[in-house]
Design an enzyme around this catalytic site. Structure first.
Site, mmCIF file in Angstrom:
data_model
loop_
_atom_site.group_PDB
_atom_site.id
_atom_site.type_symbol
_atom_site.label_atom_id
_atom_site.label_comp_id
_atom_site.label_asym_id
_atom_site.label_seq_id
_atom_site.Cartn_x
_atom_site.Cartn_y
_atom_site.Cartn_z
ATOM 1 N N MET A 1 49.475 -3.102 29.931
ATOM 2 C CA MET A 1 50.351 -1.946 29.611
ATOM 3 C C MET A 1 50.176 -0.849 30.678
ATOM 4 O O MET A 1 50.408 -1.118 31.828
ATOM 5 C CB MET A 1 49.996 -1.390 28.231
ATOM 6 C CG MET A 1 50.830 -1.969 27.112
ATOM 7 S SD MET A 1 52.520 -1.419 27.077
ATOM 8 C CE MET A 1 53.003 -1.397 25.422
ATOM 9 N N CYS A 2 49.735 0.312 30.295
ATOM 10 C CA CYS A 2 49.639 1.523 31.104
ATOM 11 C C CYS A 2 51.006 2.201 31.210
ATOM 12 O O CYS A 2 52.032 1.553 31.196
ATOM 13 C CB CYS A 2 49.126 1.299 32.530
ATOM 14 S SG CYS A 2 47.432 0.763 32.621
#
Lengths: 294, 227
Positions: free
Chosen positions: A1-2
């Protein structure tokens, strides 16, 4: 993700609101990266030639100030939570040497003529509050919310990464050839402080810029040399650029109005920006470098 | 009836719209302030009309059955993913994987769709009035996809029995996807898609047809170079 975000102001009147815009963007990206957060704000410094952003780690501010002013007399030192911004006319070679030799327990997270970097572990909402981002002003800024995958949740493992004067990089994705590339760059003289893949990409970009390549050419050659999945936003003194790998699994959306350009992993990060519903909204094409202000 | 996502929780809005049933007279709804939220109008199953005013996040109108959903702005990843029936109409652009794995119904995108549009589609009809990005109709199994603009790299890679119709340029075809003859029966399919999506300026003969060469359905050592 991030989650990654960036905003570049075309209308100078909005510079007072940069911190407010950017903090909203980071808060809205908490769901993509709850482990740590960081941001770089660009604001030209008028009184002094350079700014140095420092994370104190566990060192007491007063102890640090005492140690630092022993060696450098003329400097303005400002504490913001566990970070310090030092403004001085002393050149980077000198300051970097002092930090490497005498102040090993602190971390220099960025330096340059306009950049200020803040990053820390914890929920983005708390990090943003702690550094009082809402009140900061500037011409452009980029930020990151991290969901740690390939290295530990530490300040050193947080983005943005800055490996050159006024440069910084945030990254959503993962690189698969970062160990090899780190070895090659170390041979060429680059220094790395973590095991993180993004730091290697930042080092790669700095090394190429040092060899007088343009930012656009650097990012284009990066498409061949950096193996993995990524959307990168890279900040420079005058502006920023975005590039996605050619498979383009990692998302990005751009909203452009007459007043600003905003980039984020998801549209919801920019839903609070003025007049965004009438902005030109598009997804950056894979393998294409988009730049503003450079 | 207006449903304001600034005042109501996403879950409240979705639960209301998911449980209209067949007896209520109120069958038309407008969702305002979507602000890029994910999964708006996911799992609708009744014959209702919903207009979402603004831009949405991921999986908007996913798993749709029977409902007609219109989005006035752009949509994030996976709009109408796994749709079973009904209609989803995006007036702006769509992000990646639009109509992924959808079994039925009609997905109309007025703008462009980015990468992997119609990935693994299983019977849906997709009409894109603009262009599509790379890997469109990857492993697509059934249904039709009509593209009025251009198609990006590797169109129809590893395709099964979906029919692809493209009016503009195709950057490249994926493994096992070939151009095929446009016959009368295909023109009738295109005619229907144009009519149902309100497109009057094109005719079926403007489009080229692409589909599976059927060489990679089962592993054959002779076809090794095609994989």
């Amino acid at each position: 993700m991030c989650g990654i975000v960036g905003i570049y102001l075309k209308n100078k009147k909005l510079e007072k609101s940069l911190g407010r815009f950017l903090s909203g963007m980071l808060k809205n990206m908490s769901s993509r990266g709850p482990d740590s957060a960081g941001f770089a704000i660009y604001k030209e410094e008028k009184k002094y030639k350079y700014k140095y952003s420092i994370c104190l780690n566990k060192i007491n501010f007063l102890t640090f100030k005492k140690q630092f002013t022993k060696v450098i007399k003329k400097a303005k030192i400002e504490q913001i939570s566990d970070h310090v911004i030092i403004k001085t006319n002393e050149k980077p070679e000198k300051i970097l040497k002092i930090i490497n030799e005498k102040l090993k327990d602190i971390s220099l997270v960025g330096y340059g003529k306009s950049i200020e970097i803040f990053k820390q572990v914890g929920n983005p909402e708390k990090v943003v509050k702690k550094f009082n981002l809402e009140k900061l002003e500037g011409s452009h800024g980029i930020g990151h919310t991290r969901m740690a995958t390939e290295s530990a949740i530490t300040t050193d493992g947080s983005h943005p990464y800055s490996t050159g004067e006024d440069e910084c990089l945030v990254h959503n994705g993962s690189l698969s050839n970062h160990n090899n590339l780190r070895r090659e760059l170390r041979k060429k003289g680059s220094k790395f402080n973590s095991e993180n893949d993004t730091e290697v990409a930042a080092g790669y970009i700095s090394n190429s810029l040092k060899n007088k390549n343009t930012l656009k050419d650097t990012l284009l050659s990066g498409l061949k040399d950096l193996d993995g999945f990524y959307t990168f936003i890279t900040g420079t003194r005058k502006g920023f650029a975005i590039v996605r790998d050619e498979i383009a699994c990692k998302p990005a959306v751009i909203a452009e109005t007459n007043d600003y350009v905003a980039i984020a992993s998801e549209f919801q990060a920019m839903a609070h920006l003025p007049n965004v519903n009438n902005a030109k909204i598009f997804e950056p094409d894979p393998g294409i470098v988009y730049t503003w202000g450079n | 009836m207006n449903l304001d996502l600034k005042k109501l929780k996403l879950r409240e809005v979705n639960q209301k719209l998911q449980n209209i049933g067949s007896k209520q007279n109120q069958r038309s709804f407008t969702v305002i302030n979507p602000e890029g939220n994910h999964a708006i109008c996911a799992g609708l199953k009744d014959e209702i009309d919903v207009t979402i005013k603004g831009h949405t996040g991921y999986f908007c109108a996913g798993m749709n059955q029977n409902a007609f959903v219109t989005i006035t702005g752009n949509v994030g990843t996976g709009v109408a993913e796994n749709m079973m029936s009904g209609k989803v109409h995006v007036k702006g652009n769509a992000s990646q994987s639009a109509g992924a794995t959808a079994h039925g119904g009609l997905l109309i995108i007025d703008g462009d769709a980015s990468s992997r549009c119609g990935i693994s589609m299983k019977g849906v009809d997709i009409v894109v009035k603009g262009s599509v990005g790379h890997m469109c109709a990857f492993m697509a199994q059934a249904g039709n996809i009509l593209i009025c603009g251009d198609a990006g790299e590797a169109l129809g890679d590893s395709i099964y029995e979906t029919e692809i119709y493209v009016k503009g340029k195709v950057k490249s075809l994926g493994a096992d996807c070939i151009e095929k003859k446009l016959e009368r029966k295909h023109e009738m399919v295109i005619e229907n898609l144009l009519k149902n999506s309100g497109i009057k300026k094109f005719k079926p003969s403007d489009f080229k047809r692409y589909g599976s060469a059927r060489k990679l359905y089962n592993f054959k050592i002779d076809n090794l170079s095609n994989y």
